[in-house]
Motif scaffolding. Structure first.
Motif, PDB file in Angstrom:
ATOM      1  N   ILE A  28      33.158  48.554  56.632  1.00  6.60           N
ATOM      2  CA  ILE A  28      33.571  47.249  57.148  1.00  6.60           C
ATOM      3  C   ILE A  28      32.372  46.318  57.053  1.00  6.60           C
ATOM      4  O   ILE A  28      31.299  46.631  57.577  1.00  6.60           O
ATOM      5  N   ASP A  29      32.549  45.205  56.376  1.00  6.18           N
ATOM      6  CA  ASP A  29      31.455  44.234  56.181  1.00  6.18           C
ATOM      7  C   ASP A  29      30.207  44.897  55.612  1.00  6.18           C
ATOM      8  O   ASP A  29      29.086  44.619  56.039  1.00  6.18           O
ATOM      9  N   GLY A  30      30.392  45.828  54.676  1.00  4.70           N
ATOM     10  CA  GLY A  30      29.270  46.480  54.010  1.00  4.70           C
ATOM     11  C   GLY A  30      28.622  47.608  54.786  1.00  4.70           C
ATOM     12  O   GLY A  30      27.731  48.282  54.277  1.00  4.70           O
ATOM     13  N   GLU A  31      29.061  47.857  56.014  1.00  2.22           N
ATOM     14  CA  GLU A  31      28.507  48.937  56.831  1.00  2.22           C
ATOM     15  C   GLU A  31      29.492  50.107  56.860  1.00  2.22           C
ATOM     16  O   GLU A  31      30.665  49.930  57.181  1.00  2.22           O
ATOM     17  N   THR A  32      29.015  51.302  56.511  1.00  2.00           N
ATOM     18  CA  THR A  32      29.856  52.491  56.533  1.00  2.00           C
ATOM     19  C   THR A  32      29.622  53.243  57.836  1.00  2.00           C
ATOM     20  O   THR A  32      28.489  53.573  58.175  1.00  2.00           O
ATOM     21  N   ARG A  81      36.438  48.096  67.970  1.00  3.68           N
ATOM     22  CA  ARG A  81      36.285  47.499  66.640  1.00  3.68           C
ATOM     23  C   ARG A  81      37.601  46.974  66.076  1.00  3.68           C
ATOM     24  O   ARG A  81      37.649  45.888  65.504  1.00  3.68           O
ATOM     25  N   PHE A  82      38.703  47.715  66.260  1.00  6.20           N
ATOM     26  CA  PHE A  82      39.969  47.274  65.671  1.00  6.20           C
ATOM     27  C   PHE A  82      40.592  46.133  66.481  1.00  6.20           C
ATOM     28  O   PHE A  82      41.147  45.195  65.911  1.00  6.20           O
ATOM     29  N   ALA A  83      40.466  46.190  67.794  1.00  9.22           N
ATOM     30  CA  ALA A  83      40.959  45.092  68.638  1.00  9.22           C
ATOM     31  C   ALA A  83      40.201  43.808  68.307  1.00  9.22           C
ATOM     32  O   ALA A  83      40.796  42.727  68.239  1.00  9.22           O
ATOM     33  N   LYS A  84      38.888  43.914  68.091  1.00 10.26           N
ATOM     34  CA  LYS A  84      38.090  42.734  67.752  1.00 10.26           C
ATOM     35  C   LYS A  84      38.533  42.131  66.422  1.00 10.26           C
ATOM     36  O   LYS A  84      38.557  40.903  66.265  1.00 10.26           O
ATOM     37  N   MET A  85      38.911  42.987  65.457  1.00 14.91           N
ATOM     38  CA  MET A  85      39.412  42.474  64.180  1.00 14.91           C
ATOM     39  C   MET A  85      40.671  41.628  64.399  1.00 14.91           C
ATOM     40  O   MET A  85      40.811  40.545  63.829  1.00 14.91           O
ATOM     41  N   MET A  86      41.575  42.130  65.220  1.00 14.90           N
ATOM     42  CA  MET A  86      42.836  41.432  65.441  1.00 14.90           C
ATOM     43  C   MET A  86      42.631  40.160  66.264  1.00 14.90           C
ATOM     44  O   MET A  86      43.263  39.136  66.003  1.00 14.90           O
ATOM     45  N   ILE A  87      41.747  40.223  67.253  1.00  9.28           N
ATOM     46  CA  ILE A  87      41.454  39.034  68.060  1.00  9.28           C
ATOM     47  C   ILE A  87      40.799  37.965  67.196  1.00  9.28           C
ATOM     48  O   ILE A  87      41.125  36.774  67.302  1.00  9.28           O
ATOM     49  N   ASN A 122      44.161  46.712  55.302  1.00 13.66           N
ATOM     50  CA  ASN A 122      44.384  45.586  56.200  1.00 13.66           C
ATOM     51  C   ASN A 122      45.323  46.040  57.309  1.00 13.66           C
ATOM     52  O   ASN A 122      46.414  46.548  57.038  1.00 13.66           O
ATOM     53  N   LEU A 123      44.876  45.907  58.545  1.00 20.46           N
ATOM     54  CA  LEU A 123      45.686  46.329  59.687  1.00 20.46           C
ATOM     55  C   LEU A 123      46.905  45.438  59.864  1.00 20.46           C
ATOM     56  O   LEU A 123      46.807  44.212  59.744  1.00 20.46           O
ATOM     57  N   ASP A 124      48.037  46.044  60.186  1.00 17.66           N
ATOM     58  CA  ASP A 124      49.240  45.296  60.537  1.00 17.66           C
ATOM     59  C   ASP A 124      49.236  44.965  62.024  1.00 17.66           C
ATOM     60  O   ASP A 124      49.803  43.955  62.440  1.00 17.66           O
ATOM     61  N   GLU A 125      48.636  45.864  62.805  1.00 15.22           N
ATOM     62  CA  GLU A 125      48.685  45.727  64.259  1.00 15.22           C
ATOM     63  C   GLU A 125      47.566  46.547  64.882  1.00 15.22           C
ATOM     64  O   GLU A 125      47.061  47.492  64.270  1.00 15.22           O
ATOM     65  N   SER A 126      47.179  46.167  66.083  1.00 12.27           N
ATOM     66  CA  SER A 126      46.247  46.956  66.877  1.00 12.27           C
ATOM     67  C   SER A 126      46.423  46.565  68.324  1.00 12.27           C
ATOM     68  O   SER A 126      46.568  45.375  68.634  1.00 12.27           O
ATOM     69  N   GLU A 127      46.429  47.542  69.187  1.00  7.21           N
ATOM     70  CA  GLU A 127      46.475  47.232  70.609  1.00  7.21           C
ATOM     71  C   GLU A 127      45.144  46.599  70.993  1.00  7.21           C
ATOM     72  O   GLU A 127      44.088  47.029  70.535  1.00  7.21           O
TER      73      GLU A 127
END
Length: 160
Positions: A28-32, A81-87, A122-127
């Motif tokens: 993600i953003d070049g960081e593994t 991390r995934f919630a931050k992506m969706m926010i 690409n995420l469709d959804e995340s809590e």
């Protein structure tokens, strides 16, 4: 590897792949990073097919005209991390695409390891928030799409 009895080949139990042996990495953003909170992940390719009809044939034929990649990632509810992506998408319209690397690597199996890379995930959804008084542990399930794939390591044939 396969074994044979009276000419019939079958897979040996010791070569079955344990679902607990492997790893998931996200770039993600070049960081593994290793997604250590992963409970399970699966990805599949579905062919897009178009119906084809011909004079003199009553049936409907089908021709593959493309494909679509989808998947599901279930993680322990232990990362933001995934919630931050969706926010970030909700607040700023910034959509995040990343790579997932899924590795099956059971050292007790004789068929080796398999590594599959999913690109443009690409995420469709995340809590984004969760509580559950009935749960001993919280988890979350996220559906996703991807638009490219490769397999850099593959299992050896069980028929050898």
């Amino acid at each position: 590897m396969a074994t044979s009895v009276d000419g019939w080949k079958f897979m040996k139990a010791e070569d079955a792949i344990s679902g607990k042996e492997g790893a998931l990495y996200a770039t993600i953003d070049g960081e593994t990073i290793q997604v250590a909170e992963c409970k399970n992940v699966s990805a599949k390719i579905t062919k897009n097919k178009t119906e084809f009809k011909a004079l003199g044939y009553r049936g409907t034929q089908h021709k593959a005209t493309g494909w679509s990649g989808t998947g599901t990632l279930v993680v322990h509810y232990a990362t933001s991390r995934f919630a931050k992506m969706m926010i970030d998408y909700a607040k700023n319209g910034t959509d995040q695409y990343f790579t997932l690397q899924i590795i099956n690597d059971d050292p007790t199996s004789g068929i080796g390891r398999q590594t599959v890379n999913l690109y443009d995930v690409n995420l469709d959804e995340s809590e984004v928030a969760k509580l559950d008084t009935d749960a001993d542990f919280l988890d979350q399930s996220m559906n996703f799409t991807f638009s490219d794939i490769d397999m850099t390591d593959e299992f050896s044939a069980i028929n050898s």
